[in-house]
Design a protein around this motif. Structure first.
Motif, mmCIF file in Angstrom:
data_model
loop_
_atom_site.group_PDB
_atom_site.id
_atom_site.type_symbol
_atom_site.label_atom_id
_atom_site.label_comp_id
_atom_site.label_asym_id
_atom_site.label_seq_id
_atom_site.Cartn_x
_atom_site.Cartn_y
_atom_site.Cartn_z
ATOM 1 N N CYS A 201 85.885 73.690 49.754
ATOM 2 C CA CYS A 201 86.049 74.886 50.576
ATOM 3 C C CYS A 201 87.464 75.362 50.234
ATOM 4 C CB CYS A 201 86.204 74.493 52.143
ATOM 5 S SG CYS A 201 87.391 73.598 52.675
ATOM 6 N N TYR A 202 88.158 74.998 49.469
ATOM 7 C CA TYR A 202 89.340 75.747 48.830
ATOM 8 C C TYR A 202 90.694 75.423 49.662
ATOM 9 C CZ TYR A 202 88.987 79.681 45.579
ATOM 10 O OH TYR A 202 89.155 80.468 44.597
ATOM 11 N N ALA A 203 90.573 74.791 50.802
ATOM 12 C CA ALA A 203 91.385 74.355 51.753
ATOM 13 C C ALA A 203 92.797 73.702 50.923
ATOM 14 C CB ALA A 203 91.094 73.394 52.867
ATOM 15 N N GLY A 204 93.827 74.039 51.197
ATOM 16 C CA GLY A 204 94.967 73.732 50.563
ATOM 17 C C GLY A 204 96.275 74.590 50.973
ATOM 18 N N PHE B 56 87.975 79.072 56.077
ATOM 19 C CA PHE B 56 88.971 78.063 55.656
ATOM 20 C C PHE B 56 89.765 78.399 54.328
ATOM 21 C CE2 PHE B 56 85.423 74.899 56.987
ATOM 22 C CZ PHE B 56 85.895 75.140 58.296
ATOM 23 N N PHE C 226 83.428 76.763 44.269
ATOM 24 C CA PHE C 226 83.513 76.533 45.343
ATOM 25 C C PHE C 226 82.549 76.912 46.316
ATOM 26 C CE2 PHE C 226 87.524 76.020 43.248
ATOM 27 C CZ PHE C 226 88.205 75.080 43.797
ATOM 28 N N ILE D 7 96.053 79.552 48.054
ATOM 29 C CA ILE D 7 95.354 79.041 47.245
ATOM 30 C C ILE D 7 94.565 79.975 46.419
ATOM 31 C CG2 ILE D 7 93.369 77.325 46.811
ATOM 32 C CD1 ILE D 7 95.733 75.747 47.292
ATOM 33 N N SER E 97 93.288 71.138 46.149
ATOM 34 C CA SER E 97 92.694 72.024 47.018
ATOM 35 C C SER E 97 91.396 71.118 47.279
ATOM 36 C CB SER E 97 92.371 73.372 46.602
ATOM 37 O OG SER E 97 91.151 73.563 45.658
ATOM 38 N N CYS E 98 90.757 71.367 48.261
ATOM 39 C CA CYS E 98 89.476 70.887 48.383
ATOM 40 C C CYS E 98 88.675 71.513 47.614
ATOM 41 C CB CYS E 98 89.092 71.210 50.048
ATOM 42 S SG CYS E 98 87.349 70.632 50.211
ATOM 43 N N PHE F 265 82.017 76.833 49.741
ATOM 44 C CA PHE F 265 82.106 77.617 50.863
ATOM 45 C C PHE F 265 83.328 78.679 50.647
ATOM 46 C CE2 PHE F 265 81.228 73.279 52.063
ATOM 47 C CZ PHE F 265 79.918 73.528 52.370
ATOM 48 N N SER F 266 83.456 79.153 49.375
ATOM 49 C CA SER F 266 84.882 79.778 49.356
ATOM 50 C C SER F 266 85.272 81.165 49.835
ATOM 51 C CB SER F 266 85.074 80.316 47.636
ATOM 52 O OG SER F 266 84.033 80.977 47.305
ATOM 53 N N ASN G 76 84.513 81.416 53.106
ATOM 54 C CA ASN G 76 84.629 81.288 54.670
ATOM 55 C C ASN G 76 85.953 81.057 55.376
ATOM 56 O OD1 ASN G 76 85.732 78.822 54.343
ATOM 57 N ND2 ASN G 76 83.927 77.617 54.928
ATOM 58 N N THR H 232 92.266 79.825 52.229
ATOM 59 C CA THR H 232 93.652 80.287 52.493
ATOM 60 C C THR H 232 94.196 81.140 51.587
ATOM 61 O OG1 THR H 232 94.295 78.368 51.363
ATOM 62 C CG2 THR H 232 94.251 78.018 53.590
#
Lengths: 121, 203
Positions: free
Chosen positions: A96-99, B34, B27, B39, A92-93, B29-30, B32, B36
């Motif tokens: 920002c957790y994106a993944g 984005f 994290f 994850i 993941s990023c 910006f955890s 916000n 998902t």
């Protein structure tokens, strides 16, 4: 979500490696330096970054066939690793957790980043 | 093998009661949009972050406790190899502050003696709900000879600075020990697999 189109190799790959810096699509966090990972083609299923929660618990996946292969995890500039799921950790990023942006194989300790899920700068 | 692209590698841990915001510190910006679901359902084990300090490229490997803290038994294996620990409490929750002493004892028991520690009073954006004054945080840190900072993962206050300072403190300690030392350590860890030749000489 549309099935991501295959990305044009010549724009992103040079000498079998990533030609450009790899960043997070959402927050711009730097993931890989240029020319630090090998380009490979392999078919692999990966859960979508956005899951439709109306479909109740079932994880929706897509097949991805273009990856950057990273042998040593410390090659990454910034990256997150999830807990282990069936011999994998998802990437993941780091900010920002994106993944999932890709996956990490427990056995080989190698990581694979999906080209379509990152930004090339 | 590819050439080494960094100078030093530091393993850091986040420790503290449940709910103090450790994962949010990990994290930036955890919470916000984005985030998902996929994850966050699985949860994060650790992350790698690259910082540059005094001209050295340093890889930080930062670990979350994965909920082990609920049982107040962080195992020795979690502490193994840790060079820095962020000890986190919540300024709006008295108990999490009282527990800092317990965590310090736990660290003394399990972690490496020369591990670098820092106490973080998190959620400092929630001033109206504050129950632990900054002075009390500073006092306990002084008493134990540890660095202290108030942070807000939510408002991104002092998070980067906290990691940089912890890394810098470790850098001071490790001055002289370069990436080669790290390679040497890995070689030592691998030694057990070379056991057969050693046995052969005894037969």
């Amino acid at each position: 979500m549309d099935k991501p189109a295959e990305m044009s190799q010549k724009d992103y790959v040079e000498d079998g490696q990533n030609k450009l810096i790899i960043k997070c699509k959402f927050c711009g966090s730097k993931i890989l330096d240029k020319k630090s990972a090998k380009y490979i083609m392999q078919e692999k299923e990966l859960p979508f970054m956005q899951q439709d929660t109306r479909k109740g618990g079932e994880v929706q996946i897509e097949t991805i066939n273009q990856f950057y292969h990273v042998e040593n995890m410390y090659t990454f500039e910034n990256i997150g690793f999830t807990h282990t799921v069936a011999n994998h950790k998802y990437l993941s990023c780091a900010d920002c957790y994106a993944g999932p942006l890709g996956y990490y194989e427990i056995d080989t300790k190698h990581s694979y980043v999906a080209l379509t899920r990152v930004e090339h700068c | 093998m590819a050439k080494k692209t960094y100078d030093l590698l530091f393993k850091l841990l986040l420790i503290g009661d449940s709910g103090v915001g450790k994962t949010c510190i990990l994290f930036r910006f955890s919470d916000n949009h984005f985030t998902t679901t996929f994850i966050s359902t699985i949860g994060i084990d650790f992350k790698i972050k690259t910082v540059e300090l005094r001209g050295k490229k340093i890889k930080l490997q930062i670990w979350d406790t994965a909920g082990q803290e609920r049982f107040h038994t962080i195992t020795t294996s979690y502490y193994r190899g840790a060079m820095g620990i962020m000890l986190v409490y919540d300024i709006t929750n008295e108990k999490t502050f009282d527990d800092i002493v317990k965590w310090l004892r736990n660290i003394d028991e399990h972690a490496n003696e020369d591990v670098e520690k820092m106490i973080l009073g998190n959620k400092c954006d929630m001033e109206e709900k504050r129950v632990v004054s900054k002075e009390r945080g500073e006092a306990i840190a002084r008493e134990h000879g540890i660095r202290f900072m108030e942070t807000s993962a939510k408002s991104n206050i002092n998070i980067e600075r906290a990691f940089s300072e912890l890394a810098e403190a470790i850098l001071d300690k490790t001055a002289g020990r370069e990436a080669d030392a790290d390679a040497a350590r890995i070689a030592v860890e691998r030694r057990p697999s070379r056991a057969p030749p050693a046995r052969a000489c005894c037969s």
